[in-house]
Scaffold this active site. Structure first.
Site, PDB file in Angstrom:
ATOM      1  N   CYS A 162       0.803  -1.228   0.000  1.00  0.00           N
ATOM      2  CA  CYS A 162       0.000   0.000   0.000  1.00  0.00           C
ATOM      3  C   CYS A 162       0.834   1.276   0.000  1.00  0.00           C
ATOM      4  O   CYS A 162       0.286   2.373  -0.066  1.00  0.00           O
ATOM      5  CB  CYS A 162      -0.934  -0.008   1.203  1.00  0.00           C
ATOM      6  SG  CYS A 162      -1.841  -1.556   1.377  1.00  0.00           S
ATOM      7  N   HIS A 301      -2.542   7.976   5.952  1.00  0.00           N
ATOM      8  CA  HIS A 301      -2.827   6.674   5.334  1.00  0.00           C
ATOM      9  C   HIS A 301      -4.271   6.300   5.665  1.00  0.00           C
ATOM     10  O   HIS A 301      -5.004   5.854   4.792  1.00  0.00           O
ATOM     11  CB  HIS A 301      -1.842   5.631   5.841  1.00  0.00           C
ATOM     12  CG  HIS A 301      -1.879   4.339   5.092  1.00  0.00           C
ATOM     13  ND1 HIS A 301      -1.713   4.266   3.725  1.00  0.00           N
ATOM     14  CD2 HIS A 301      -2.070   3.062   5.507  1.00  0.00           C
ATOM     15  CE1 HIS A 301      -1.789   3.003   3.331  1.00  0.00           C
ATOM     16  NE2 HIS A 301      -2.018   2.261   4.401  1.00  0.00           N
ATOM     17  N   GLU A 312      -0.992   5.012  13.481  1.00  0.00           N
ATOM     18  CA  GLU A 312      -0.579   6.165  12.691  1.00  0.00           C
ATOM     19  C   GLU A 312      -0.719   7.452  13.502  1.00  0.00           C
ATOM     20  O   GLU A 312       0.117   8.359  13.409  1.00  0.00           O
ATOM     21  CB  GLU A 312      -1.381   6.278  11.395  1.00  0.00           C
ATOM     22  CG  GLU A 312      -0.873   7.377  10.479  1.00  0.00           C
ATOM     23  CD  GLU A 312      -1.599   7.472   9.147  1.00  0.00           C
ATOM     24  OE1 GLU A 312      -1.132   8.249   8.295  1.00  0.00           O
ATOM     25  OE2 GLU A 312      -2.616   6.778   8.956  1.00  0.00           O
ATOM     26  N   LYS A 334      -9.249   8.085   1.926  1.00  0.00           N
ATOM     27  CA  LYS A 334      -9.849   6.750   1.853  1.00  0.00           C
ATOM     28  C   LYS A 334     -11.274   6.736   2.395  1.00  0.00           C
ATOM     29  O   LYS A 334     -12.019   5.795   2.129  1.00  0.00           O
ATOM     30  CB  LYS A 334      -8.972   5.739   2.594  1.00  0.00           C
ATOM     31  CG  LYS A 334      -7.626   5.491   1.932  1.00  0.00           C
ATOM     32  CD  LYS A 334      -6.801   4.463   2.704  1.00  0.00           C
ATOM     33  CE  LYS A 334      -5.454   4.218   2.055  1.00  0.00           C
ATOM     34  NZ  LYS A 334      -4.524   5.364   2.183  1.00  0.00           N
ATOM     35  N   HIS A 339      -9.546   2.100  -0.288  1.00  0.00           N
ATOM     36  CA  HIS A 339      -8.100   1.861  -0.298  1.00  0.00           C
ATOM     37  C   HIS A 339      -7.688   1.315  -1.658  1.00  0.00           C
ATOM     38  O   HIS A 339      -8.030   0.199  -2.023  1.00  0.00           O
ATOM     39  CB  HIS A 339      -7.745   0.871   0.811  1.00  0.00           C
ATOM     40  CG  HIS A 339      -6.288   0.814   1.115  1.00  0.00           C
ATOM     41  ND1 HIS A 339      -5.327   1.340   0.299  1.00  0.00           N
ATOM     42  CD2 HIS A 339      -5.617   0.275   2.179  1.00  0.00           C
ATOM     43  CE1 HIS A 339      -4.134   1.131   0.824  1.00  0.00           C
ATOM     44  NE2 HIS A 339      -4.293   0.502   1.969  1.00  0.00           N
ATOM     45  N   PHE A 398       1.747  -3.319   4.011  1.00  0.00           N
ATOM     46  CA  PHE A 398       2.025  -4.623   4.614  1.00  0.00           C
ATOM     47  C   PHE A 398       3.506  -4.957   4.417  1.00  0.00           C
ATOM     48  O   PHE A 398       4.088  -4.680   3.366  1.00  0.00           O
ATOM     49  CB  PHE A 398       1.182  -5.715   3.946  1.00  0.00           C
ATOM     50  CG  PHE A 398      -0.265  -5.737   4.368  1.00  0.00           C
ATOM     51  CD1 PHE A 398      -0.741  -4.955   5.397  1.00  0.00           C
ATOM     52  CD2 PHE A 398      -1.174  -6.567   3.713  1.00  0.00           C
ATOM     53  CE1 PHE A 398      -2.074  -4.989   5.782  1.00  0.00           C
ATOM     54  CE2 PHE A 398      -2.504  -6.607   4.082  1.00  0.00           C
ATOM     55  CZ  PHE A 398      -2.962  -5.827   5.121  1.00  0.00           C
TER      56      PHE A 398
END
Length: 412
Positions: A162, A301, A312, A334, A339, A398
């Protein structure tokens, strides 16, 4: 060191098939979510995705050529065409080895892999398409963009889940800043809305199971359920400032910093301490020559997952300092498009650049219930018309991959 500016942008995403349409919908607080109709989900507990709508690649790509591209590559080529037209140049005045293409993908042609594997099981190996491999591999988006443009500089994909789109833009920024390139096509693309992919993410308990289009993606809300899988592409034209000025280019914003770190912690969970992700933010600010109290806005994010949003938030506080973090506007795109995996950072960089250019910060949609672990200013009450001189865009992938871009309002 060279200065690097953004002179062109293109996108295909759930809220629009060009930058103008997308930005208008962002400012209107529209949502790009839709119920899944690409395949039967009657026996499935995920009902909503962020799908691209009314996309016709033949507007840009020859129909025969389009049939030999996976959907993610079509998105990338289409968005790159818009970005180059928007930039107002084909860079033919430059040595082609001084113009690069760095376009990332988190996964690549997974739908093509699924289709050809099914064919293999049902009909045998000799029925696999001769185009299977080049359609599936993640580097083909950048490869085909270069073939259309003639750009022969650095050309490679970034594959960091991502964070791919942000890393691609950061790497392109460095290539120009350090003098290796004069311009670069940079960004990300993804198209993996399939039942197989949804099943995998869902079994990880990463996806929202909400059937409410208004509340399926609620970053930083206490009742967030997971992310909504989206698709699309974001492409930016990065250019060395003096070259851009010499040709009278329109300049959206300047990229002034880039931070990249690894958590070294877990396959899917961010580090609870936010050590590496906060360091990515710090590195971007350090390169930009700014401090935490100078950051006006962060495009987070902000996935709408329990762990990401909490950790975050921790990372932002560590990087900026508690006092500065609480004074900084933080939002999540998002909440409106879902996403986009490998394309997410690139589309969010477009939002961040336009926010700097227009002094505008969009609302984080769907938020209702505060979470004590997410206690920053998430712009939940509505859009803001406010000064945005310096902004950050965060991406976490990830594998523990972190990327932060520092984008600044352009000034002489």
């Amino acid at each position: 060191m060279k200065r690097v500016v953004i002179t062109g942008m293109g996108t295909v995403n759930p809220l629009g098939n060009n930058v103008s349409e997308f930005w208008d919908n962002i400012k209107a607080n529209k949502l790009g979510f839709s119920y899944i109709d690409q395949f039967d989900v009657s026996d499935f507990d995920v009902k909503i995705v962020g799908a691209v709508k009314d996309f016709d690649p033949s507007e840009v790509i020859d129909k025969k050529e389009a049939r030999r591209m996976d959907r993610f590559t079509q998105f990338a080529v289409y968005a790159a065409d818009e970005a180059l037209k928007d930039s107002g140049t084909d860079f033919k005045d430059l040595d082609p080895f001084r113009v690069g293409v760095i376009v990332g993908a988190g996964i690549g042609g997974l739908s093509q892999m699924e289709a050809e594997h099914t064919k293999f099981l049902e009909k045998g190996a000799d029925r696999i398409s001769v185009f299977f491999i080049p359609m599936m591999i993640a580097n083909m988006a950048g490869g085909l963009i270069s073939m259309r443009t003639g750009f022969k500089g650095a050309n490679y994909p970034v594959v960091t889940a991502c964070a791919s789109g942000s890393h691609a833009i950061g790497e392109a920024f460095r290539k120009i800043k350090d003098g290796y390139l004069d311009a670069c096509v940079a960004g990300g693309a993804e198209a993996v809305i399939t039942k197989f992919t949804l099943g995998g993410f869902n079994n990880m308990k990463a996806l929202s199971k909400s059937d409410d289009l208004e509340k399926c993606s609620t970053p930083f809300d206490a009742n967030r359920q997971g992310f909504v899988l989206g698709e699309g592409s974001g492409i930016l034209i990065l250019e060395e400032l003096e070259h851009a000025k010499a040709r009278g280019a329109k300049i959206y914003a300047e990229i002034v910093g880039y931070g990249a770190t690894g958590d070294a912690f877990h396959m899917t969970s961010p580090d609870p301490e936010g050590e590496a992700s906060s360091m990515a933010i710090k590195l971007a600010m350090e390169e930009a020559g700014v401090t935490g109290d100078q950051i006006d806005y962060i495009n987070a994010h902000g996935t709408s997952t329990g762990l990401n949003d909490k950790y975050e938030t921790t990372a932002i506080k560590k990087a900026l300092g508690e006092e500065a973090a609480h004074k900084t506007a933080v939002n999540s795109t998002k909440s409106m498009i879902g996403h986009l995996l490998g394309a997410a950072g690139a589309v969010e960089a477009i939002v961040t650049a336009l926010s700097c250019k227009e002094d505008f910060i969009h609302r984080t949609m769907g938020y209702e219930t505060p979470d004590e672990n997410c206690d920053l200013d998430y712009v939940t009450e509505g859009n803001r018309n406010t000064k945005v001189d310096v902004a950050l865009s965060n991406s976490l992938g990830f594998g523990g991959h972190n990327a932060t871009l520092c984008i600044k309002k352009y000034a002489e």
